[in-house]
Design a protein around this motif. Structure first.
Motif, PDB file in Angstrom:
ATOM      1  N   GLU A 122     -16.822 -92.811 -47.640  1.00  0.00           N
ATOM      2  CA  GLU A 122     -16.317 -94.049 -48.233  1.00  0.00           C
ATOM      3  C   GLU A 122     -16.812 -95.309 -47.525  1.00  0.00           C
ATOM      4  O   GLU A 122     -16.792 -96.386 -48.104  1.00  0.00           O
ATOM      5  CB  GLU A 122     -14.800 -94.017 -48.280  1.00  0.00           C
ATOM      6  CG  GLU A 122     -14.274 -92.918 -49.190  1.00  0.00           C
ATOM      7  CD  GLU A 122     -12.773 -92.785 -49.149  1.00  0.00           C
ATOM      8  OE1 GLU A 122     -12.105 -93.561 -48.427  1.00  0.00           O
ATOM      9  OE2 GLU A 122     -12.262 -91.890 -49.852  1.00  0.00           O
ATOM     10  N   TRP A 123     -17.282 -95.204 -46.311  1.00  0.00           N
ATOM     11  CA  TRP A 123     -17.745 -96.381 -45.573  1.00  0.00           C
ATOM     12  C   TRP A 123     -19.168 -96.796 -45.965  1.00  0.00           C
ATOM     13  O   TRP A 123     -19.631 -97.861 -45.568  1.00  0.00           O
ATOM     14  CB  TRP A 123     -17.637 -96.147 -44.065  1.00  0.00           C
ATOM     15  CG  TRP A 123     -18.462 -95.015 -43.532  1.00  0.00           C
ATOM     16  CD1 TRP A 123     -18.151 -93.691 -43.534  1.00  0.00           C
ATOM     17  CD2 TRP A 123     -19.746 -95.115 -42.912  1.00  0.00           C
ATOM     18  NE1 TRP A 123     -19.162 -92.957 -42.958  1.00  0.00           N
ATOM     19  CE2 TRP A 123     -20.152 -93.815 -42.561  1.00  0.00           C
ATOM     20  CE3 TRP A 123     -20.583 -96.177 -42.617  1.00  0.00           C
ATOM     21  CZ2 TRP A 123     -21.352 -93.534 -41.930  1.00  0.00           C
ATOM     22  CZ3 TRP A 123     -21.792 -95.912 -41.986  1.00  0.00           C
ATOM     23  CH2 TRP A 123     -22.158 -94.599 -41.642  1.00  0.00           C
ATOM     24  N   ILE A 124     -19.835 -95.994 -46.774  1.00  0.00           N
ATOM     25  CA  ILE A 124     -21.176 -96.343 -47.272  1.00  0.00           C
ATOM     26  C   ILE A 124     -21.014 -97.142 -48.566  1.00  0.00           C
ATOM     27  O   ILE A 124     -20.372 -96.689 -49.508  1.00  0.00           O
ATOM     28  CB  ILE A 124     -22.023 -95.077 -47.543  1.00  0.00           C
ATOM     29  CG1 ILE A 124     -22.180 -94.233 -46.284  1.00  0.00           C
ATOM     30  CG2 ILE A 124     -23.380 -95.459 -48.136  1.00  0.00           C
ATOM     31  CD1 ILE A 124     -22.939 -94.901 -45.163  1.00  0.00           C
ATOM     32  N   ASP A 125     -21.611 -98.329 -48.606  1.00  0.00           N
ATOM     33  CA  ASP A 125     -21.516 -99.176 -49.799  1.00  0.00           C
ATOM     34  C   ASP A 125     -22.527 -98.793 -50.869  1.00  0.00           C
ATOM     35  O   ASP A 125     -22.215 -98.831 -52.059  1.00  0.00           O
ATOM     36  CB  ASP A 125     -21.710-100.650 -49.413  1.00  0.00           C
ATOM     37  CG  ASP A 125     -20.602-101.126 -48.499  1.00  0.00           C
ATOM     38  OD1 ASP A 125     -19.466-101.226 -48.967  1.00  0.00           O
ATOM     39  OD2 ASP A 125     -20.888-101.371 -47.306  1.00  0.00           O
ATOM     40  N   ASN A 126     -23.747 -98.464 -50.460  1.00  0.00           N
ATOM     41  CA  ASN A 126     -24.808 -98.116 -51.400  1.00  0.00           C
ATOM     42  C   ASN A 126     -25.736 -97.081 -50.784  1.00  0.00           C
ATOM     43  O   ASN A 126     -25.941 -97.080 -49.565  1.00  0.00           O
ATOM     44  CB  ASN A 126     -25.651 -99.350 -51.768  1.00  0.00           C
ATOM     45  CG  ASN A 126     -24.864-100.369 -52.553  1.00  0.00           C
ATOM     46  OD1 ASN A 126     -24.467-100.122 -53.679  1.00  0.00           O
ATOM     47  ND2 ASN A 126     -24.634-101.523 -51.952  1.00  0.00           N
ATOM     48  N   TRP A 127     -26.298 -96.244 -51.637  1.00  0.00           N
ATOM     49  CA  TRP A 127     -27.298 -95.268 -51.210  1.00  0.00           C
ATOM     50  C   TRP A 127     -28.652 -95.669 -51.774  1.00  0.00           C
ATOM     51  O   TRP A 127     -28.744 -96.048 -52.946  1.00  0.00           O
ATOM     52  CB  TRP A 127     -26.937 -93.864 -51.710  1.00  0.00           C
ATOM     53  CG  TRP A 127     -25.827 -93.250 -50.925  1.00  0.00           C
ATOM     54  CD1 TRP A 127     -24.489 -93.325 -51.190  1.00  0.00           C
ATOM     55  CD2 TRP A 127     -25.944 -92.496 -49.721  1.00  0.00           C
ATOM     56  NE1 TRP A 127     -23.771 -92.658 -50.228  1.00  0.00           N
ATOM     57  CE2 TRP A 127     -24.635 -92.136 -49.314  1.00  0.00           C
ATOM     58  CE3 TRP A 127     -27.024 -92.083 -48.953  1.00  0.00           C
ATOM     59  CZ2 TRP A 127     -24.392 -91.386 -48.176  1.00  0.00           C
ATOM     60  CZ3 TRP A 127     -26.779 -91.337 -47.812  1.00  0.00           C
ATOM     61  CH2 TRP A 127     -25.474 -90.993 -47.434  1.00  0.00           C
ATOM     62  N   VAL A 128     -29.682 -95.581 -50.954  1.00  0.00           N
ATOM     63  CA  VAL A 128     -31.050 -95.837 -51.372  1.00  0.00           C
ATOM     64  C   VAL A 128     -31.708 -94.462 -51.501  1.00  0.00           C
ATOM     65  O   VAL A 128     -31.840 -93.748 -50.505  1.00  0.00           O
ATOM     66  CB  VAL A 128     -31.812 -96.699 -50.335  1.00  0.00           C
ATOM     67  CG1 VAL A 128     -33.248 -96.902 -50.764  1.00  0.00           C
ATOM     68  CG2 VAL A 128     -31.090 -98.017 -50.113  1.00  0.00           C
ATOM     69  N   LEU A 129     -32.078 -94.083 -52.719  1.00  0.00           N
ATOM     70  CA  LEU A 129     -32.635 -92.759 -52.960  1.00  0.00           C
ATOM     71  C   LEU A 129     -34.094 -92.866 -53.373  1.00  0.00           C
ATOM     72  O   LEU A 129     -34.449 -93.680 -54.215  1.00  0.00           O
ATOM     73  CB  LEU A 129     -31.853 -92.044 -54.068  1.00  0.00           C
ATOM     74  CG  LEU A 129     -30.350 -91.884 -53.842  1.00  0.00           C
ATOM     75  CD1 LEU A 129     -29.708 -91.200 -55.040  1.00  0.00           C
ATOM     76  CD2 LEU A 129     -30.064 -91.109 -52.558  1.00  0.00           C
ATOM     77  N   GLY A 130     -34.911 -92.026 -52.777  1.00  0.00           N
ATOM     78  CA  GLY A 130     -36.323 -91.993 -53.129  1.00  0.00           C
ATOM     79  C   GLY A 130     -36.592 -90.890 -54.142  1.00  0.00           C
ATOM     80  O   GLY A 130     -36.026 -89.801 -54.044  1.00  0.00           O
ATOM     81  N   ILE A 131     -37.423 -91.200 -55.125  1.00  0.00           N
ATOM     82  CA  ILE A 131     -37.797 -90.202 -56.126  1.00  0.00           C
ATOM     83  C   ILE A 131     -39.310 -90.230 -56.312  1.00  0.00           C
ATOM     84  O   ILE A 131     -39.962 -91.214 -55.998  1.00  0.00           O
ATOM     85  CB  ILE A 131     -37.092 -90.443 -57.483  1.00  0.00           C
ATOM     86  CG1 ILE A 131     -37.476 -91.820 -58.043  1.00  0.00           C
ATOM     87  CG2 ILE A 131     -35.588 -90.304 -57.344  1.00  0.00           C
ATOM     88  CD1 ILE A 131     -37.050 -92.034 -59.472  1.00  0.00           C
ATOM     89  N   PHE A 132     -39.840 -89.135 -56.827  1.00  0.00           N
ATOM     90  CA  PHE A 132     -41.274 -89.040 -57.091  1.00  0.00           C
ATOM     91  C   PHE A 132     -41.587 -89.110 -58.585  1.00  0.00           C
ATOM     92  O   PHE A 132     -42.706 -89.381 -58.965  1.00  0.00           O
ATOM     93  CB  PHE A 132     -41.850 -87.746 -56.514  1.00  0.00           C
ATOM     94  CG  PHE A 132     -41.901 -87.735 -55.015  1.00  0.00           C
ATOM     95  CD1 PHE A 132     -42.845 -88.488 -54.331  1.00  0.00           C
ATOM     96  CD2 PHE A 132     -41.005 -86.973 -54.289  1.00  0.00           C
ATOM     97  CE1 PHE A 132     -42.890 -88.486 -52.949  1.00  0.00           C
ATOM     98  CE2 PHE A 132     -41.045 -86.964 -52.905  1.00  0.00           C
ATOM     99  CZ  PHE A 132     -41.990 -87.723 -52.236  1.00  0.00           C
ATOM    100  N   SER A 133     -40.585 -88.819 -59.426  1.00  0.00           N
ATOM    101  CA  SER A 133     -40.865 -88.763 -60.853  1.00  0.00           C
ATOM    102  C   SER A 133     -39.603 -89.037 -61.665  1.00  0.00           C
ATOM    103  O   SER A 133     -38.491 -89.030 -61.134  1.00  0.00           O
ATOM    104  CB  SER A 133     -41.409 -87.377 -61.227  1.00  0.00           C
ATOM    105  OG  SER A 133     -40.384 -86.404 -61.057  1.00  0.00           O
ATOM    106  N   ALA A 134     -39.800 -89.230 -62.966  1.00  0.00           N
ATOM    107  CA  ALA A 134     -38.669 -89.403 -63.879  1.00  0.00           C
ATOM    108  C   ALA A 134     -37.817 -88.137 -63.900  1.00  0.00           C
ATOM    109  O   ALA A 134     -36.590 -88.207 -64.015  1.00  0.00           O
ATOM    110  CB  ALA A 134     -39.175 -89.739 -65.277  1.00  0.00           C
ATOM    111  N   ARG A 135     -38.466 -86.989 -63.750  1.00  0.00           N
ATOM    112  CA  ARG A 135     -37.725 -85.715 -63.703  1.00  0.00           C
ATOM    113  C   ARG A 135     -36.781 -85.685 -62.498  1.00  0.00           C
ATOM    114  O   ARG A 135     -35.642 -85.217 -62.596  1.00  0.00           O
ATOM    115  CB  ARG A 135     -38.701 -84.541 -63.669  1.00  0.00           C
ATOM    116  CG  ARG A 135     -38.002 -83.203 -63.917  1.00  0.00           C
ATOM    117  CD  ARG A 135     -38.961 -82.059 -63.839  1.00  0.00           C
ATOM    118  NE  ARG A 135     -39.084 -81.784 -62.400  1.00  0.00           N
ATOM    119  CZ  ARG A 135     -39.980 -80.989 -61.862  1.00  0.00           C
ATOM    120  NH1 ARG A 135     -40.868 -80.397 -62.588  1.00  0.00           N
ATOM    121  NH2 ARG A 135     -40.012 -80.788 -60.566  1.00  0.00           N
ATOM    122  N   ASP A 136     -37.264 -86.168 -61.351  1.00  0.00           N
ATOM    123  CA  ASP A 136     -36.400 -86.250 -60.162  1.00  0.00           C
ATOM    124  C   ASP A 136     -35.173 -87.101 -60.447  1.00  0.00           C
ATOM    125  O   ASP A 136     -34.053 -86.732 -60.107  1.00  0.00           O
ATOM    126  CB  ASP A 136     -37.153 -86.865 -58.979  1.00  0.00           C
ATOM    127  CG  ASP A 136     -38.178 -85.956 -58.356  1.00  0.00           C
ATOM    128  OD1 ASP A 136     -38.253 -84.769 -58.730  1.00  0.00           O
ATOM    129  OD2 ASP A 136     -38.920 -86.442 -57.480  1.00  0.00           O
TER     130      ASP A 136
END
Length: 175
Positions: A122-136
Motif C-alpha cells: 500500500e505504500w507504493i503510489d505507482n508501478w512502472v512496468l516495462g513491456i516488449f510487446s502489445a501481447r505483454d
C-alpha cells in the motif's frame, strides 16, 4: 547544493517541472540527495527478490515527508518469468526458487503472483512496468484482473532477498 536548489526552484516557478524526483538504487542515494533537498517523488527498484526499500525505516521516511513512491523492476528484467536461471545469476537462486515454488503451490501464474504481491504494498503510489510487446501488455492487464482477487500468503510477503549482491540489472553480465 544551493545552486541546485535555486535551479529547481526556478524550474518550478517557470512551470517547466511540477515535482522533484530522484531515481535510486540504494537508500544511501536517497539519504545523500535528501541532504540537498527532500524529493517529492522517489523511484525505487522493488520486486519479491529485491526488497531493499521495503523496510520500516524507508517507509517511515517516505510517510514523514509525504513522498510519492514509484516502484520499478517488478519483473526483475523478466528474470521472474524464466524457467531456469542463467549461471551468472546463481546468487539469486534461493529467493528465485522460493518465488517459483509459491506460484506453483498456490496454482497461479508467476505474473499473477507478482501483481498480487505488488497490490499488497500500500505504500507504493505507482508501478512502472516495462513491456516488449502489445501481447505483454495484454497479459499484464488480464493477470491484473485475476490478481485483484488473490490473497497473498504471509510467506510471500516476507520473502526476502538472500545472498543477493547484484540487485540492479545494470550490474548483471547477462540479462
Amino acid at each position: 547544493k544551493n545552486e541546485l536548489r535555486e535551479f529547481i526552484k526556478l524550474l518550478k516557478e517557470e512551470k517547466i517541472c511540477q515535482k522533484v524526483s530522484v531515481s535510486v538504487y540504494t537508500e544511501d542515494e536517497v539519504r545523500r540527495f535528501s541532504q540537498i533537498m527532500i524529493p517529492e517523488i522517489i523511484q525505487v527498484p522493488l520486486s519479491p527478490i529485491n526488497q531493499t526499500f521495503n523496510t520500516k525505516n524507508f517507509i517511515n521516511f517516505v510517510k514523514k515527508h509525504s513522498i510519492e513512491i514509484h516502484a520499478r523492476s517488478l519483473f526483475f528484467q523478466g528474470l521472474l518469468f524464466l524457467e531456469s536461471l542463467p549461471d551468472d545469476l546463481n546468487h539469486l537462486k534461493l529467493p528465485w526458487e522460493k518465488y517459483v515454488a509459491l506460484a506453483n503451490k498456490y496454482d497461479i501464474s508467476k505474473i499473477e503472483l507478482l501483481l498480487a504481491w505488488a497490490n499488497s504494498l500500500e505504500w507504493i503510489d505507482n508501478w512502472v512496468l516495462g513491456i516488449f510487446s502489445a501481447r505483454d501488455l495484454q497479459e499484464i492487464i488480464q493477470s491484473a484482473e485475476k490478481a485483484k482477487n488473490n490473497h497473498i500468503p504471509d510467506a510471500f510477503i516476507t520473502l526476502e532477498q538472500e545472498s543477493c549482491t547484484l540487485l540492479g540489472s545494470k550490474d548483471w553480465k547477462v540479462v
